[in-house]
Motif scaffolding. Structure first.
Motif, PDB file in Angstrom:
ATOM      1  N   UNK A 235       0.831  -1.208   0.000  1.00  0.00           N
ATOM      2  CA  UNK A 235       0.000   0.000   0.000  1.00  0.00           C
ATOM      3  C   UNK A 235       0.865   1.257   0.000  1.00  0.00           C
ATOM      4  N   UNK A 236       1.972   1.196   0.713  1.00  0.00           N
ATOM      5  CA  UNK A 236       2.878   2.342   0.745  1.00  0.00           C
ATOM      6  C   UNK A 236       3.491   2.575  -0.638  1.00  0.00           C
ATOM      7  N   UNK A 237       3.877   1.503  -1.297  1.00  0.00           N
ATOM      8  CA  UNK A 237       4.442   1.625  -2.638  1.00  0.00           C
ATOM      9  C   UNK A 237       3.429   2.207  -3.612  1.00  0.00           C
ATOM     10  N   UNK A 238       2.179   1.760  -3.504  1.00  0.00           N
ATOM     11  CA  UNK A 238       1.134   2.284  -4.379  1.00  0.00           C
ATOM     12  C   UNK A 238       0.874   3.760  -4.102  1.00  0.00           C
ATOM     13  N   UNK A 239       0.918   4.135  -2.835  1.00  0.00           N
ATOM     14  CA  UNK A 239       0.713   5.544  -2.490  1.00  0.00           C
ATOM     15  C   UNK A 239       1.845   6.403  -3.052  1.00  0.00           C
ATOM     16  N   UNK A 240       3.068   5.902  -2.944  1.00  0.00           N
ATOM     17  CA  UNK A 240       4.203   6.642  -3.501  1.00  0.00           C
ATOM     18  C   UNK A 240       4.038   6.824  -5.008  1.00  0.00           C
ATOM     19  N   UNK A 292      13.873   9.623 -15.048  1.00  0.00           N
ATOM     20  CA  UNK A 292      13.778   8.284 -14.451  1.00  0.00           C
ATOM     21  C   UNK A 292      14.927   8.017 -13.469  1.00  0.00           C
ATOM     22  N   UNK A 293      16.178   8.333 -13.802  1.00  0.00           N
ATOM     23  CA  UNK A 293      17.234   8.148 -12.782  1.00  0.00           C
ATOM     24  C   UNK A 293      16.993   8.975 -11.526  1.00  0.00           C
ATOM     25  N   UNK A 294      16.430  10.176 -11.685  1.00  0.00           N
ATOM     26  CA  UNK A 294      16.128  10.992 -10.509  1.00  0.00           C
ATOM     27  C   UNK A 294      15.037  10.345  -9.669  1.00  0.00           C
ATOM     28  N   UNK A 295      14.034   9.768 -10.330  1.00  0.00           N
ATOM     29  CA  UNK A 295      12.980   9.066  -9.602  1.00  0.00           C
ATOM     30  C   UNK A 295      13.535   7.836  -8.886  1.00  0.00           C
ATOM     31  N   UNK A 296      14.453   7.140  -9.535  1.00  0.00           N
ATOM     32  CA  UNK A 296      15.078   5.992  -8.887  1.00  0.00           C
ATOM     33  C   UNK A 296      15.852   6.431  -7.644  1.00  0.00           C
ATOM     34  N   UNK A 309       9.874  -3.074  -1.803  1.00  0.00           N
ATOM     35  CA  UNK A 309       8.781  -2.114  -1.988  1.00  0.00           C
ATOM     36  C   UNK A 309       9.254  -0.849  -2.706  1.00  0.00           C
ATOM     37  N   UNK A 310      10.527  -0.485  -2.516  1.00  0.00           N
ATOM     38  CA  UNK A 310      11.047   0.646  -3.266  1.00  0.00           C
ATOM     39  C   UNK A 310      11.069   0.372  -4.758  1.00  0.00           C
ATOM     40  N   UNK A 311      11.427  -0.865  -5.128  1.00  0.00           N
ATOM     41  CA  UNK A 311      11.443  -1.230  -6.543  1.00  0.00           C
ATOM     42  C   UNK A 311      10.032  -1.216  -7.126  1.00  0.00           C
ATOM     43  N   UNK A 312       9.071  -1.708  -6.355  1.00  0.00           N
ATOM     44  CA  UNK A 312       7.672  -1.688  -6.814  1.00  0.00           C
ATOM     45  C   UNK A 312       7.184  -0.257  -6.990  1.00  0.00           C
ATOM     46  N   UNK A 313       7.510   0.597  -6.051  1.00  0.00           N
ATOM     47  CA  UNK A 313       7.060   1.987  -6.117  1.00  0.00           C
ATOM     48  C   UNK A 313       7.679   2.691  -7.318  1.00  0.00           C
ATOM     49  N   UNK A 314       8.956   2.448  -7.559  1.00  0.00           N
ATOM     50  CA  UNK A 314       9.654   3.113  -8.670  1.00  0.00           C
ATOM     51  C   UNK A 314       9.046   2.738 -10.013  1.00  0.00           C
ATOM     52  N   UNK A 315       8.894   1.459 -10.267  1.00  0.00           N
ATOM     53  CA  UNK A 315       8.410   1.045 -11.578  1.00  0.00           C
ATOM     54  C   UNK A 315       6.963   1.471 -11.788  1.00  0.00           C
ATOM     55  N   UNK A 316       6.171   1.481 -10.713  1.00  0.00           N
ATOM     56  CA  UNK A 316       4.784   1.922 -10.850  1.00  0.00           C
ATOM     57  C   UNK A 316       4.694   3.408 -11.154  1.00  0.00           C
ATOM     58  N   UNK A 317       5.656   4.187 -10.681  1.00  0.00           N
ATOM     59  CA  UNK A 317       5.632   5.633 -10.895  1.00  0.00           C
ATOM     60  C   UNK A 317       6.033   6.010 -12.314  1.00  0.00           C
ATOM     61  N   UNK A 318       6.966   5.276 -12.932  1.00  0.00           N
ATOM     62  CA  UNK A 318       7.526   5.714 -14.215  1.00  0.00           C
ATOM     63  C   UNK A 318       7.090   4.859 -15.396  1.00  0.00           C
ATOM     64  N   UNK A 319       6.497   3.719 -15.154  1.00  0.00           N
ATOM     65  CA  UNK A 319       6.243   2.766 -16.243  1.00  0.00           C
ATOM     66  C   UNK A 319       5.342   3.343 -17.334  1.00  0.00           C
ATOM     67  N   UNK A 320       4.265   4.015 -16.960  1.00  0.00           N
ATOM     68  CA  UNK A 320       3.291   4.472 -17.956  1.00  0.00           C
ATOM     69  C   UNK A 320       3.931   5.406 -18.977  1.00  0.00           C
ATOM     70  N   UNK A 321       4.639   6.429 -18.486  1.00  0.00           N
ATOM     71  CA  UNK A 321       5.234   7.388 -19.402  1.00  0.00           C
ATOM     72  C   UNK A 321       6.397   6.773 -20.176  1.00  0.00           C
ATOM     73  N   UNK A 322       7.140   5.889 -19.551  1.00  0.00           N
ATOM     74  CA  UNK A 322       8.226   5.226 -20.272  1.00  0.00           C
ATOM     75  C   UNK A 322       7.679   4.391 -21.428  1.00  0.00           C
ATOM     76  N   UNK A 323       6.615   3.652 -21.166  1.00  0.00           N
ATOM     77  CA  UNK A 323       6.012   2.833 -22.219  1.00  0.00           C
ATOM     78  C   UNK A 323       5.392   3.690 -23.308  1.00  0.00           C
ATOM     79  N   UNK A 324       4.889   4.872 -22.947  1.00  0.00           N
ATOM     80  CA  UNK A 324       4.332   5.773 -23.963  1.00  0.00           C
ATOM     81  C   UNK A 324       5.415   6.164 -24.961  1.00  0.00           C
ATOM     82  N   UNK A 325       6.596   6.506 -24.458  1.00  0.00           N
ATOM     83  CA  UNK A 325       7.702   6.858 -25.354  1.00  0.00           C
ATOM     84  C   UNK A 325       8.147   5.654 -26.172  1.00  0.00           C
TER      85      UNK A 325
END
Length: 640
Positions: A235-240, A292-296, A309-325
């Motif tokens: 839940x914390x990762x999702x909130x982040x 993305x490196x700054x978010x990591x 949980x940090x890895x889960x939070x990171x990929x959930x935060x950046x995945x959408x825009x990365x995949x768009x590109x």
């Protein structure tokens, strides 16, 4: 007296509780109401009074049987664990109902975290004991309320870190900071229908964005650690991710990149796509080199020591825009492979290829490895697109129709297009060589350095094949000319143009000296074919043999002169309109014509002048000087 009054008050409360409390839950609720009403009625005092009253009412004789006790109104004594849960409930409830950020006051934050730590420890003890399920359920419910408030605080500290400062009057979330944000982002309507302003281009990618101050990072790390300890890590990762995703989305929007489906890309004109690619490349670099490196970095600090949980939070935060590109790159790769698209696709390929080594430390965990693989895959699809574009160039040359001959035997447009195209393409020959070799490992980078300077390299072989296809196309087009001599001029012009473009570019390095020599030999052969076809009959007419016995009579020589005049006038009238584009080639052909014609023509004129039959009445229409001057005006075409 005061003590007697307090004892009477406590006794009265006990009587009310015994009368109304028909169940344990109702009894606890009534006690809580009294403790909140009057400070003298704390839960500890009430429980102590209940225990003393129970002892006084017990007889001196042994206790009655268990069956008798169960039917009476006596209640079991309250355990220390129950008191702890009730105390924590009272403490935590004061914080979870606050209408402002708890972290707006550092003292409140420390007290709240201390209570959270105690509650987590209590839940763990109850769960390990397994003897009081009802109390464990109550503690779990309190923990859930606590975690919900911590999650709200966590998101607020990430989204609005300034709100953690002492708050102006007005309550939770009404400190007036929104006005500053609106001013910074362009006014209150900046998030509505108004377009998001486009950021200026960035050339230095050695930058790290610190979205939160060290103090804010320390605060959210404290929260994330408690949530993970309590079993709420996901839940914390999702909130982040939810808190940071908006920042990532807006950052990409400010780079001028808009979401495009594959269907939209395929339906767009090339001019529109060129504009989109021109924005996509710097945006791709900005996102994968800085954002993305700054978010990591931020995520690693917030969830320090709290894997995964940090890895889960990171990929959930950046995945959408990365995949768009990435999806835009895929759409370009699968769209039309017209040759004019090569250079922009090469630019995209190089942008993706160059970023791959830098992604290893960023996408090193199992959760983001799939995104790293997506970037590598789009690099490969762009490389395949480049190969496909070269194949399409071959097809374009083959399909170019042989319908209308080029006026004057000049350089054909297909020759100019192909040679200028290949010359420009060789500006990226290292990249093209890498793609043509197709020598990639699973990581997406070249497995070994390539040497594009060798004529046997994959790119050199491919370009030599294209040159062969072009020459066959020109051979076919030369057959459009009814005059074989003009066909030779056409082939010479185009062959010489090819040699020039190869010599003054890196095509010469790729094709090699042997190929250039072979092409020069062809041009010389076409030149000889032209001279034989055009001037062979002229020089044969001028042959008069040796003077003296057996020599031609003057009358026969006059006939030869008249034939020469006719042939020469016909050739000059036609070939003065022909074109030899290259100055040196034009001079060489004229010199070759002079060398073959002028000696025999001069000999004929001299013999005629010396013959007694002709004498002074000899009429010479073209002196040797006239013939030479006419030859020097051949092949000027439109430039004449």
């Amino acid at each position: 007296m005061a003590e007697d009054g307090e004892e009477k008050l406590l006794a009265t409360v006990q009587h009310i509780v015994q009368t109304l409390g028909s169940s344990d839950t109702m009894t606890e609720d009534i006690l809580k109401v009294f403790s909140n009403y009057d400070g003298r009625l704390s839960l500890d005092k009430i429980y102590a009074a209940r225990g003393a009253a129970a002892e006084r009412s017990m007889p001196a004789s042994p206790p009655p049987p268990a069956a008798a006790v169960s039917g009476s109104s006596a209640r079991p004594p309250v355990t220390s664990m129950e008191r702890t849960v009730r105390t924590l409930d009272r403490q935590i409830s004061q914080f979870v109902t606050m209408d402002r950020l708890i972290w707006a006051d550092s003292g409140d934050a420390d007290t709240f975290l201390e209570a959270v730590d105690d509650l987590i420890g209590t839940v763990q003890e109850l769960d390990a004991a397994g003897t009081n399920r009802a109390l464990l359920d109550r503690a779990d419910e309190l923990l859930s309320r606590c975690m919900a408030r911590l999650e709200d605080e966590f998101r607020a500290l990430i989204e609005r870190p300034d709100d953690a400062a002492p708050m102006a009057p007005g309550g939770f979330g009404s400190d007036g900071s929104d006005d500053d944000d609106d001013e910074f982002y362009g006014g209150a309507g900046a998030y509505g229908d108004e377009p998001i302003p486009i950021a200026k281009p960035v050339t230095d990618y050695d930058v790290v964005i610190d979205a939160l101050s060290p103090g804010s990072i320390a605060n959210v790390h404290q929260i994330s650690r408690r949530m993970v300890d309590a079993g709420f890590g996901r839940e914390c990762a999702e909130a982040y991710a939810a808190a940071r995703r908006g920042f990532v989305d807006e950052s990409v929007a400010r780079l001028g990149v808009r979401p495009r489906t594959a269907e939209e890309v395929h339906a767009s004109t090339w001019e529109e796509l060129e504009f989109d690619i021109a924005r996509w490349i710097p945006a791709f670099n900005m996102v994968f080199r800085i954002l993305i490196p700054s978010e990591r970095r931020l995520c690693d600090r917030v969830f320090d020591g709290l894997a995964p949980f940090g890895d889960l939070a990171f990929i959930a935060a950046v995945r959408t825009q990365a995949l768009q590109l990435i999806s835009f790159g895929d759409a370009i790769s699968s769209s039309s492979r017209s040759p004019e698209r090569l250079f922009r696709v090469v630019d995209m390929y190089e942008a993706v290829r160059d970023i791959l080594p830098d992604l290893d430390p960023v996408f090193s965990d199992p959760y983001s490895a799939a995104l790293r693989a997506e970037v590598s895959a789009v690099c490969n699809t762009l490389g395949s697109s480049i190969k496909g574009i070269f194949m399409e160039l071959e097809n374009l040359i083959r399909r170019d129709p042989a319908r209308v001959a080029t006026p004057g035997g000049g350089i054909h447009p297909i020759t100019r297009y192909v040679m200028n195209y290949l010359r420009a393409a060789c500006g990226s020959r290292q990249t093209l060589e890498e793609v043509m070799e197709g020598d990639f490992n699973a990581g997406g980078r070249a497995a070994a350095a390539v040497d594009p300077d060798r004529p046997t390299s994959a790119l050199a072989v491919h370009i030599a094949w294209i040159m062969d296809v072009l020459q066959k196309n020109l051979d076919t087009k030369s057959k459009l000319y009814r005059d074989p001599a003009l066909a030779c001029i056409f082939l010479m012009n185009n062959g010489k143009y090819v040699i020039q473009k190869v010599n003054d570019s890196e095509l010469g390095v790729l094709l090699g000296d042997d190929w250039i020599k072979q092409m020069a030999t062809r041009v010389r052969r076409w030149s000889m074919d032209y001279q034989r076809t055009t001037w062979g009959k002229v020089t044969s007419v001028l042959q008069i043999g040796a003077p003296g016995v057996g020599g031609l009579p003057a009358k026969a020589m006059l006939q030869k002169l008249r034939m020469f005049n006719t042939y020469f006038e016909e050739i000059y009238a036609v070939q003065s309109e022909w074109v030899i584009a290259d100055d040196q080639l034009r001079m060489d052909i004229r010199s070759a014509v002079e060398d073959s014609v002028m000696p025999v023509y001069a000999a004929l004129i001299a013999r005629l002048k010396s013959a007694p039959e002709t004498g002074r009445d000899l009429y010479i229409k073209y002196t040797p000087e006239d013939v030479e001057a006419h030859i020097r005006h051949l092949f000027e075409g439109a430039a004449k």
